[in-house]
Design a protein around this motif. Structure first.
Motif, PDB file in Angstrom:
ATOM      1  N   ILE A  34     -41.245   2.353 -68.881  1.00  0.00           N
ATOM      2  CA  ILE A  34     -40.669   3.009 -67.711  1.00  0.00           C
ATOM      3  C   ILE A  34     -39.346   2.350 -67.337  1.00  0.00           C
ATOM      4  N   ALA A  35     -39.304   1.027 -67.378  1.00  0.00           N
ATOM      5  CA  ALA A  35     -38.067   0.308 -67.045  1.00  0.00           C
ATOM      6  C   ALA A  35     -36.941   0.663 -68.014  1.00  0.00           C
ATOM      7  N   VAL A  36     -37.262   0.779 -69.302  1.00  0.00           N
ATOM      8  CA  VAL A  36     -36.251   1.124 -70.307  1.00  0.00           C
ATOM      9  C   VAL A  36     -35.719   2.536 -70.071  1.00  0.00           C
ATOM     10  N   VAL A  37     -36.611   3.480 -69.803  1.00  0.00           N
ATOM     11  CA  VAL A  37     -36.179   4.869 -69.584  1.00  0.00           C
ATOM     12  C   VAL A  37     -35.375   4.976 -68.281  1.00  0.00           C
ATOM     13  N   ASN A  44     -26.764   6.523 -68.514  1.00  0.00           N
ATOM     14  CA  ASN A  44     -26.541   7.670 -69.407  1.00  0.00           C
ATOM     15  C   ASN A  44     -26.534   7.266 -70.881  1.00  0.00           C
ATOM     16  N   LEU A  45     -27.538   6.522 -71.265  1.00  0.00           N
ATOM     17  CA  LEU A  45     -27.679   6.049 -72.638  1.00  0.00           C
ATOM     18  C   LEU A  45     -27.947   7.218 -73.581  1.00  0.00           C
ATOM     19  N   GLN A  46     -27.335   7.195 -74.726  1.00  0.00           N
ATOM     20  CA  GLN A  46     -27.549   8.236 -75.727  1.00  0.00           C
ATOM     21  C   GLN A  46     -28.988   8.169 -76.255  1.00  0.00           C
ATOM     22  N   GLN A  47     -29.494   9.296 -76.747  1.00  0.00           N
ATOM     23  CA  GLN A  47     -30.867   9.361 -77.235  1.00  0.00           C
ATOM     24  C   GLN A  47     -31.126   8.377 -78.371  1.00  0.00           C
ATOM     25  N   ALA A  48     -30.193   8.223 -79.272  1.00  0.00           N
ATOM     26  CA  ALA A  48     -30.384   7.301 -80.396  1.00  0.00           C
ATOM     27  C   ALA A  48     -30.524   5.866 -79.902  1.00  0.00           C
ATOM     28  N   GLN A  49     -29.771   5.527 -78.881  1.00  0.00           N
ATOM     29  CA  GLN A  49     -29.860   4.174 -78.320  1.00  0.00           C
ATOM     30  C   GLN A  49     -31.174   3.992 -77.564  1.00  0.00           C
ATOM     31  N   LEU A  50     -31.616   5.028 -76.863  1.00  0.00           N
ATOM     32  CA  LEU A  50     -32.900   4.964 -76.173  1.00  0.00           C
ATOM     33  C   LEU A  50     -34.014   4.789 -77.191  1.00  0.00           C
ATOM     34  N   LYS A  51     -33.940   5.518 -78.282  1.00  0.00           N
ATOM     35  CA  LYS A  51     -34.945   5.393 -79.338  1.00  0.00           C
ATOM     36  C   LYS A  51     -35.037   3.948 -79.819  1.00  0.00           C
ATOM     37  N   LEU A  52     -33.905   3.318 -80.067  1.00  0.00           N
ATOM     38  CA  LEU A  52     -33.892   1.930 -80.532  1.00  0.00           C
ATOM     39  C   LEU A  52     -34.521   1.000 -79.501  1.00  0.00           C
TER      40      LEU A  52
END
Length: 75
Positions: A34-37, A44-52
């Protein structure tokens, strides 16, 4: 940016999370996820960065994230 994902994560029941792994580890990883999301949404982190970032949390966090369809699509 990730408001829907956060709402879906927060909407998961303890039973959903406990079904992944027994013990407190899953709840700790849930909180970390939850904290990461939230952080990703704030900057406004990109999806690829969120995935990592989710993958860095480990397998339990990835399994929890996959319970949310929109996060599962990112993974």
């Amino acid at each position: 940016m990730y408001k829907n994902e956060l709402n879906e994560l927060i909407g998961l029941s303890r039973a959903d999370i406990a079904a992944i792994t027994p013990g407190m580890t899953d709840l700790e990883k849930y909180d970390d996820l939850i904290a990461v999301v939230k952080g990703a949404s704030r900057i406004n982190l990109q999806q690829a960065q969120l995935k990592l970032q989710i993958e860095k949390l480990g397998g339990v966090a990835v399994k929890i994230a996959r319970l949310v369809p929109s996060l599962a699509a990112i993974l």
